[in-house]
Design a protein around this motif. Structure first.
Motif, short mmCIF file in Angstrom:
data_model
loop_
_atom_site.label_atom_id
_atom_site.label_comp_id
_atom_site.label_asym_id
_atom_site.label_seq_id
_atom_site.Cartn_x
_atom_site.Cartn_y
_atom_site.Cartn_z
N GLN A 20 0.84 -1.19 0.00
CA GLN A 20 0.00 0.00 0.00
C GLN A 20 0.89 1.25 0.00
OE1 GLN A 20 -2.36 1.02 3.55
NE2 GLN A 20 -4.14 1.08 2.22
N VAL A 22 1.83 5.01 0.49
CA VAL A 22 1.44 6.16 1.30
C VAL A 22 1.70 7.44 0.50
CG1 VAL A 22 1.89 7.48 3.38
CG2 VAL A 22 1.87 4.98 3.47
N GLU A 51 -9.85 11.33 4.49
CA GLU A 51 -10.51 10.21 5.17
C GLU A 51 -11.53 9.56 4.24
OE1 GLU A 51 -10.14 11.82 9.81
OE2 GLU A 51 -12.08 11.85 8.78
N ASN A 54 -9.66 7.54 1.57
CA ASN A 54 -9.15 6.28 2.13
C ASN A 54 -10.27 5.28 2.38
OD1 ASN A 54 -6.46 7.10 2.14
ND2 ASN A 54 -6.58 7.95 4.21
N GLY A 57 -11.19 3.19 -0.50
CA GLY A 57 -10.18 2.26 -1.00
C GLY A 57 -9.61 2.72 -2.33
N PRO A 64 -3.32 0.07 -4.38
CA PRO A 64 -4.01 0.75 -3.28
C PRO A 64 -3.12 1.83 -2.68
CG PRO A 64 -3.24 -1.41 -2.56
CD PRO A 64 -2.98 -1.34 -4.03
N LYS A 66 -2.82 4.96 0.44
CA LYS A 66 -3.31 5.54 1.67
C LYS A 66 -2.83 6.98 1.74
CE LYS A 66 -3.15 5.29 6.71
NZ LYS A 66 -2.55 4.63 7.90
N GLU A 68 -2.18 10.51 3.53
CA GLU A 68 -1.89 11.07 4.85
C GLU A 68 -1.80 12.59 4.74
OE1 GLU A 68 1.65 9.50 6.57
OE2 GLU A 68 0.77 7.54 7.00
#
Length: 370
Positions: A20, A22, A51, A54, A57, A64, A66, A68
């Motif tokens: 995944q 980032v 949010e 994320n 997905g 994938p 994520k 931040e």
């Protein structure tokens, strides 16, 4: 499950988690000081957007990701803003939502442009920001030329103001807004009887207001934020000034009402870039979700910050890349439905359809007039 299968499963899980990617998105605004409520509002909007991304997905180029949020406090200070911009660049963020104020955004934009990192401001309205010829600088809100013209037209045509005084806080935002107002109000046939200056840290305006009072203006326009607008309005009342108070979006906040208290009256007006939350395409739902998530009301720019953040996500998806050099062309051509309306940029990076709404204080709140 035997030990071998369990070990394989755990290894597969670890590999999946490791795969995944980032993706860091920066946010910059005043998180301390008198404008912290506005900076935090923008930070919350960006956080809610990531949010959501994320939770869905999100995948980019089949992988994938994520997201931040890396948020920095620029204290609404130009020098601090450049330090923050360099820090975010060094941290390898893939885009920046911010800065909140024009005074911070303009110097910071040079650093982002040199680093090749796109920046989308949810709130900086000085026209100079997008007139620098930079390819990666955008805004999702109307600029000062549009706001100044709207307030000047209302002051001249509806309020029939013949004599106006102008004060600004000498910030890039305040001065730019005041200049735009003056240019437009003169075309309405009004006389500018006074142009005074203060700072974005001042709280005592008695001397300036006393000087203006003697010129008996019909209206006083202030270019600046609520932290100065509120005490200025209170001091106008103490001096017995009857001039209507006019402000831009920096004074068009719930905090302005709280800070000014009983000095607020039906002769207090402001403009706000964009349209009222209630008439935004996704405004009502966003407002409810925001309050549930952060246990506080939207101050001002949270929906614009949300849209700015989602513009990065959508551009990355369209380009199948999180690298700025690869997704920037997609961002420049982006058209997407946002909370605040359609998000699409012109050749300078300005929002194509940035509306302006006039407000008047009534019944304890700002009420839209158009």
């Amino acid at each position: 499950m035997n030990r071998t299968l369990l070990a394989l499963a755990l290894a597969g899980f670890a590999l999946s988690a490791h795969a995944q990617t980032v993706v860091r998105i920066g946010h910059a605004g005043p998180l301390t000081g008198p404008l912290a409520h506005i900076g935090k509002d923008g930070e919350n909007g960006a956080r809610l957007a990531l949010e959501d991304a994320n939770a869905k997905g999100t995948k980019i180029a089949g992988q994938p990701v994520k997201f931040e949020l890396v948020s920095e406090d620029d204290q609404a200070d130009p020098r601090t803003a450049t330090t923050v911009a360099q820090r975010l660049s060094d941290l390898g963020v893939k885009g920046v939502v911010g800065h909140t104020t024009s005074g911070a955004s303009i110097p910071a934009s040079r650093i982002y442009e040199q680093a090749g990192i796109p920046m989308i401001t949810p709130s900086s309205t000085n026209p100079k920001l997008t007139q620098q010829g930079y390819k990666g600088i955008f805004r999702v809100i109307a600029n000062d030329l549009q706001q100044g013209a709207a307030m000047a037209k209302y002051a001249g045509q509806t309020l029939q103001a013949k004599k106006v005084a102008v004060i600004d806080d000498r910030s890039a935002y305040g001065q730019g807004l005041a200049d735009a107002f003056i240019d437009s109000v003169k075309k309405q046939g009004a006389e500018v009887v006074g142009r005074e200056f203060t700072t974005d840290k001042a709280t005592d305006f008695t001397a300036i207001l006393t000087k203006i009072k003697g010129k008996q203006p019909d209206a006083l326009f202030f270019g600046g934020m609520d932290a100065q607008a509120a005490p200025m309005l209170r001091q106008m009342k103490q001096l017995g000034m009857n001039a209507r108070f006019l402000g831009g979006d920096g004074a068009c906040t719930a905090e302005m009402i709280k800070l000014a208290g009983d000095a607020m009256s039906a002769e207090t007006y402001c403009t706000q870039a964009g349209i009222p939350m209630a008439t935004m395409p996704g405004g009502a739902k966003f407002n409810a979700r925001y309050k549930e998530r952060f246990k506080t009301d939207v101050q001002l720019y949270a929906p614009y910050s949300y849209d700015a953040t989602m513009a990065f996500v959508e551009a990355m998806k369209a380009a199948n890349s999180t690298e700025p050099s690869k997704y920037l062309p997609a961002l420049q051509k982006l058209t997407m439905p946002g909370i605040t309306g359609e998000i699409a940029f012109d050749k300078n990076g300005d929002i194509r359809e940035g509306g302006v709404t006039m407000y008047r204080f009534r019944n304890g709140k700002w009420e839209a007039l158009n």
